[in-house]
Scaffold this active site. Sequence first.
Site, mmCIF file in Angstrom:
data_model
loop_
_atom_site.group_PDB
_atom_site.id
_atom_site.type_symbol
_atom_site.label_atom_id
_atom_site.label_comp_id
_atom_site.label_asym_id
_atom_site.label_seq_id
_atom_site.Cartn_x
_atom_site.Cartn_y
_atom_site.Cartn_z
ATOM 1 N N CYS A 53 -48.511 12.625 -12.550
ATOM 2 C CA CYS A 53 -49.717 11.864 -12.195
ATOM 3 C C CYS A 53 -49.429 10.681 -11.277
ATOM 4 O O CYS A 53 -50.359 10.058 -10.756
ATOM 5 C CB CYS A 53 -50.431 11.387 -13.455
ATOM 6 S SG CYS A 53 -49.513 10.184 -14.448
ATOM 7 N N CYS A 81 -44.127 8.527 -13.063
ATOM 8 C CA CYS A 81 -44.417 9.890 -13.504
ATOM 9 C C CYS A 81 -44.391 10.844 -12.324
ATOM 10 O O CYS A 81 -44.992 10.582 -11.276
ATOM 11 C CB CYS A 81 -45.777 9.953 -14.186
ATOM 12 S SG CYS A 81 -46.178 11.629 -14.776
ATOM 13 N N HIS A 135 -36.910 2.010 -1.257
ATOM 14 C CA HIS A 135 -35.759 2.644 -1.912
ATOM 15 C C HIS A 135 -35.803 2.494 -3.417
ATOM 16 O O HIS A 135 -34.801 2.701 -4.101
ATOM 17 C CB HIS A 135 -34.452 2.074 -1.357
ATOM 18 C CG HIS A 135 -34.204 2.473 0.052
ATOM 19 N ND1 HIS A 135 -33.389 1.763 0.905
ATOM 20 C CD2 HIS A 135 -34.686 3.514 0.785
ATOM 21 C CE1 HIS A 135 -33.369 2.356 2.094
ATOM 22 N NE2 HIS A 135 -34.154 3.412 2.043
ATOM 23 N N THR A 183 -29.964 -13.101 -0.927
ATOM 24 C CA THR A 183 -28.603 -13.637 -1.036
ATOM 25 C C THR A 183 -28.579 -15.051 -1.603
ATOM 26 O O THR A 183 -27.651 -15.416 -2.332
ATOM 27 C CB THR A 183 -27.881 -13.619 0.324
ATOM 28 O OG1 THR A 183 -28.710 -14.261 1.306
ATOM 29 C CG2 THR A 183 -27.598 -12.194 0.770
#
Length: 366
Positions: A173, A170, A162, A60
């Site tokens: 892999c 990928c 998140h 913030t």
Amino acid sequence: YSFCTLLLHTQAHMASTVDAKRVKERYDTEEDLSMKLDALVQMMKESKYTVFYTGAGVSTSAGVSDYRGPSGSWTKRRIAALKLSSKKEDQEELAKLLKEMDNEKAKAPKKVSSLDAMPTYCHMSMVTLIRAGLAHYVITTNLDGLFRKAGVRQHDELCCLHGDIYVERCTACGTDFERNYHVRAAGINVHDHHVGTCEACNSKVPKEYTGKKKSGSVTGADGKGFASNHLVGTQDTNVGTKDTHINFGECLDDIDWNEAQEHCGKADLCIVMGTSMSLRHITHFPFMAKKTVIVNLQATPDDKKCHLRLWATCDDVMQGVMDRLSLKVLPVPVWKPMHPLPISTLVKRGVDERYIEAAKRLEAHK
């Protein structure tokens, strides 16, 4: 806990978790804070493995909005909903929330896009502690990429539960590509995470992919992935690269879940900073450590569960820690993404103009 633990909440539900009591900020007295900082530093010195677990509150002061602070995203949604109600109790609640928002605006920094935000004193203090061997790992629920810009190495020192706006991963892999732009495509289905073809193993999206949901299919955690809906989900495999942004109603990526579990599980101390601990699918992680400290201005559901509770800003707490340890905070480094793409490639990919302009600004700062 299952690895396929979900962000089940809808936006409306998350806004309903905000009320004036929870939004209200509280501060320790100067004397109390000083004693608590002494105790925190002693805990850090005794710990052989220390993990930070962070939320929006660490960013913030960089101008990035939080969620449940007085002017946070969910607070604003709650205010908008209350304005539509004529009930007396709702209007009283609205007045309290608006008062807290006014108080916060008077001291808040100018808001900036996460694309242009820079690491705060808190971010750089954590980097300094890691380099000094007094801390070892950071787990964050933030997608803003500020720990990356601060020089914390993902996987080795950092877990983004998140996701991260700069990471393309990928699905075959598992390679992460650190890009110079916000990799999530604009205007796609909320549960579609398709980006492109993997440069490491050449995994690509199947020919059935059109960018549109298969008619009548279910998406998100309730769906069965690409095979059923033809969208690239968070846990699909061998369908090219994806962004790592976890939306509501989606499973977390096993890679990130496993890292959080591993590092919290072996920690002597977990320091929680700048989070209301409202996303209950992941708030068990800090308490896997032998001792847990919480730093936040608003109340959390776990305040009575932790070993030490500090009511102060993240920057102020880290200032007190660094002073007591006689450590000088490292300067913000020049961030050079490991896998940048030429601006011409971003244009060909149809990347949102806002993200292209941000990538140009990043190049100019090098």
